[in-house]
Design an enzyme around this catalytic site. Structure first.
Site, PDB file in Angstrom:
ATOM      1  N   GLY A  64       0.699  -1.356  -0.019  1.00 32.56           N
ATOM      2  CA  GLY A  64      -0.047  -0.086  -0.007  1.00 32.56           C
ATOM      3  C   GLY A  64       0.867   1.104  -0.040  1.00 32.56           C
ATOM      4  O   GLY A  64       0.241   2.193  -0.342  1.00 32.56           O
ATOM      5  N   LYS A  67       3.120   1.162  -3.927  1.00 34.87           N
ATOM      6  CA  LYS A  67       2.086   0.557  -4.721  1.00 34.87           C
ATOM      7  C   LYS A  67       2.824   0.060  -6.172  1.00 34.87           C
ATOM      8  O   LYS A  67       2.254  -0.893  -6.708  1.00 34.87           O
ATOM      9  CB  LYS A  67       0.956   1.641  -5.067  1.00 34.87           C
ATOM     10  CG  LYS A  67       0.069   1.642  -3.941  1.00 34.87           C
ATOM     11  CD  LYS A  67      -0.850   2.649  -4.094  1.00 34.87           C
ATOM     12  CE  LYS A  67      -1.913   2.784  -2.905  1.00 34.87           C
ATOM     13  NZ  LYS A  67      -2.672   1.748  -2.569  1.00 34.87           N
ATOM     14  N   ASN A 112      -8.800   4.604   3.537  1.00 39.18           N
ATOM     15  CA  ASN A 112      -8.641   4.601   2.325  1.00 39.18           C
ATOM     16  C   ASN A 112      -9.426   3.806   1.507  1.00 39.18           C
ATOM     17  O   ASN A 112     -10.072   2.764   1.897  1.00 39.18           O
ATOM     18  CB  ASN A 112      -7.085   4.358   1.871  1.00 39.18           C
ATOM     19  CG  ASN A 112      -6.809   2.646   1.541  1.00 39.18           C
ATOM     20  OD1 ASN A 112      -7.262   2.540   0.553  1.00 39.18           O
ATOM     21  ND2 ASN A 112      -6.493   1.907   2.489  1.00 39.18           N
ATOM     22  N   ARG A 113      -9.691   4.084   0.462  1.00 37.64           N
ATOM     23  CA  ARG A 113     -10.406   3.518  -0.563  1.00 37.64           C
ATOM     24  C   ARG A 113      -9.939   3.696  -2.000  1.00 37.64           C
ATOM     25  O   ARG A 113     -10.572   4.188  -3.006  1.00 37.64           O
ATOM     26  CB  ARG A 113     -11.989   4.033  -0.744  1.00 37.64           C
ATOM     27  CG  ARG A 113     -12.204   5.511  -0.828  1.00 37.64           C
ATOM     28  CD  ARG A 113     -13.947   5.713  -1.091  1.00 37.64           C
ATOM     29  NE  ARG A 113     -14.009   7.287  -1.158  1.00 37.64           N
ATOM     30  CZ  ARG A 113     -14.516   8.169  -0.118  1.00 37.64           C
ATOM     31  NH1 ARG A 113     -14.522   7.586   0.965  1.00 37.64           N
ATOM     32  NH2 ARG A 113     -14.641   9.378  -0.418  1.00 37.64           N
ATOM     33  N   SER A 175      -8.961  -7.105   0.204  1.00 37.73           N
ATOM     34  CA  SER A 175      -9.196  -5.541   0.038  1.00 37.73           C
ATOM     35  C   SER A 175     -10.709  -5.331   0.312  1.00 37.73           C
ATOM     36  O   SER A 175     -11.431  -5.762  -0.511  1.00 37.73           O
ATOM     37  CB  SER A 175      -8.687  -4.931  -0.972  1.00 37.73           C
ATOM     38  OG  SER A 175      -9.010  -3.572  -1.347  1.00 37.73           O
ATOM     39  N   SER A 316       0.404   2.696   8.206  1.00 36.98           N
ATOM     40  CA  SER A 316       0.066   3.698   8.566  1.00 36.98           C
ATOM     41  C   SER A 316       0.670   4.599   9.603  1.00 36.98           C
ATOM     42  O   SER A 316       0.643   5.817   9.577  1.00 36.98           O
ATOM     43  CB  SER A 316      -1.656   3.491   9.122  1.00 36.98           C
ATOM     44  OG  SER A 316      -2.114   2.975   7.891  1.00 36.98           O
TER      45      SER A 316
END
Length: 359
Positions: A64, A67, A112-113, A175, A316
Site C-alpha cells: 500500500g 504501490k 483509504n478507498r 481488500s 499507517s
C-alpha cells in the site's frame, strides 16, 4: 537521533498539512530522489527464518505504500527487514475517484478507498526484474482488476509474471475497496484462487512462497474456512490482516469516520491482534503468520509477535511518526530482548497467545 529520523520529523508537519494522497506521493518521491543512508546493522537476535527465507529483522513494510514498486530498495535502507510492494493488478487501472484517502489525526488512523490503483503488471514486473540482483527481501501483493471477468485467472497471470522477480507473493483476497473481492475468502473461491496461483508458481518459480492476506472482519467460522483451505493447499504463510470496514465507537474523529473505505492504524490493533491469535491456534504451526494492523511502537510489535506473529508489517503509523519509526522499533525490540533475557526474537512467538480472543 538518526539522520532519517531528524529529516522525517522536520518534514512531518508539512506532509500532514497536505492532502493525504499528495502527502503519500511526496513521501514516495522523496525516497526516489533523495539519498537515503542505510540504517545501522541489525541485531543478530532479531534475525528470523520463515517460509524458506532469512530475514535480518522481523519488521516489514506493508503493501500500500510502494504501490508501483518505485522505491523498494530505499525502503530496505530505512531498516525494514523486508518490503511488500503493490497491490498490483494485471492491467493498469486508476482506482476509485479522488478524494480517496483520509487521515483521522487524533486517532492516528487512516481510511483509504484507493481501489487497487495500479500501473499494471507489465510495468511492475520490469521494475522488479531490474532490481532483483540487489538482494533484500521484496514481496509483492497481487489482486484482480475491478472489471475482470475471470478473477481466478487474474491471480494466475500475476503469479506467472511476477514470481521470478520477487522473494514471495501475497494473494490479496481481502481488500474492502474492490467490489466483490472479499467474496474470494469463501472456501470454494479461495481454493480455486490458490490452486491457480500455485500452478502458475510451479511453472515459473518452483518453491517461491505464496502467502494469503485476510480481512480482520472474518467471523470465526470464516477464519476456520480460510485456515482449512490454506492448510489443504499448502500455502507458505498468512498475513493477518488487511484494513477493516468496521468503525469502532472509540474513534475520536467521528466525522471523518463516516468516509467509506478500509480503516487502518491504531484503532485496528486490538481487532487484528485477536484475529492473529485465533489464526495462530488454528494453524497449529503448519505455516508462519505475519501480523499487521496498528503497530506504532516496539511494544506493539512485541505484542503481535507474542500473540503469534513470526513477522510483522506496518505502514499507517509512518504517516504520523515518520520513517524513523522503523529504526526505533528495531532498537526497542533489541532492548526488550535484553531486558527479558531472550536469545532471539523467535523465542517470543506465541508466548502470550492465550491473552487474545475474539469477542
Amino acid at each position: 537521533m538518526s539522520l532519517v529520523s531528524l529529516a522525517s520529523r522536520l518534514a512531518r508537519p508539512f506532509l500532514l498539512a497536505t492532502d493525504p494522497e499528495t502527502g503519500h506521493n511526496l513521501a514516495v518521491a522523496a525516497l526516489k530522489t533523495l539519498p537515503v543512508p542505510r540504517c545501522g546493522s541489525d541485531d543478530p537476535r532479531l534475525a528470523v527464518s520463515a517460509f524458506g527465507l532469512s530475514f535480518p529483522n522481523p519488521i516489514g513494510l506493508a503493501a500500500g505504500f510502494d504501490k508501483h514498486a518505485e522505491v523498494p530498495d530505499a525502503c530496505l535502507r530505512l531498516g525494514f527487514g523486508f518490503v511488500e510492494v503493490g497491490g498490483v493488478t494485471p492491467r493498469p487501472q486508476d482506482g476509485n475517484p479522488k478524494p480517496r484517502v483520509f487521515r483521522l489525526v487524533p486517532d492516528e488512523a487512516v481510511i483509504n478507498r484507493y481501489g487497487l490503483n495500479s500501473v499494471g503488471v507489465d510495468v511492475v514486473a520490469r521494475r522488479l526484474a531490474d532490481r532483483a540482483r540487489r538482494g533484500g527481501i521484496v514481496g509483492v501483493n497481487i489482486g484482480p482488476n475491478k472489471d475482470s471477468t475471470d478473477r481466478v485467472a487474474d491471480y494466475g497471470l500475476l503469479v506467472e509474471q511476477l514470481a521470478p522477480h520477487v522473494s514471495y507473493l501475497s494473494v490479496n483476497v481481502s481488500s474492502p475497496n474492490t467490489p466483490g473481492l472479499r467474496d474470494l475468502q469463501q472456501a470454494g473461491f479461495l481454493d480455486e484462487v490458490l490452486a491457480r496461483s500455485m500452478e502458475a508458481r510451479d511453472r515459473v518459480a518452483p518453491g517461491r512462497p505464496i502467502l494469503v492476506k485476510i480481512a480482520p472482519d472474518l467471523s470465526l467460522d470464516g477464519l476456520d474456512d480460510m485456515v482449512r483451505v490454506s492448510r489443504k493447499r499448502g500455502i507458505d504463510g498468512m498475513i493477518v490482516s488487511n484494513t477493516t470496514i468496521d468503525r469502532p465507537a472509540s474513534l475520536k474523529d467521528q466525522a471523518t469516520a463516516k468516509e467509506a473505505g478500509g480503516l487502518s492504524g491504531r484503532p485496528l490493533f486490538d481487532r487484528s491482534t485477536a484475529m492473529l491469535a485465533e489464526a495462530f491456534r488454528r494453524v497449529e504451526g503448519q505455516f508462519p503468520l505475519v501480523g499487521v494492523g496498528g503497530i506504532a511502537s516496539a511494544e506493539d510489535a512485541w505484542t503481535k509477535i507474542a500473540a503469534g506473529a513470526t513477522l510483522v508489517q506496518l505502514y499507517s503509523a509512518m504517516v504520523f511518526r515518520g520513517f524513523g519509526l522503523v529504526g526505533e522499533i528495531r532498537e526497542g525490540l533489541s532492548q526488550r530482548l535484553s531486558r527479558d533475557g531472550r536469545a532471539s526474537i523467535g523465542e517470543v512467538v506465541g508466548t502470550a497467545n492465550a491473552d487474545w480472543r475474539m469477542g
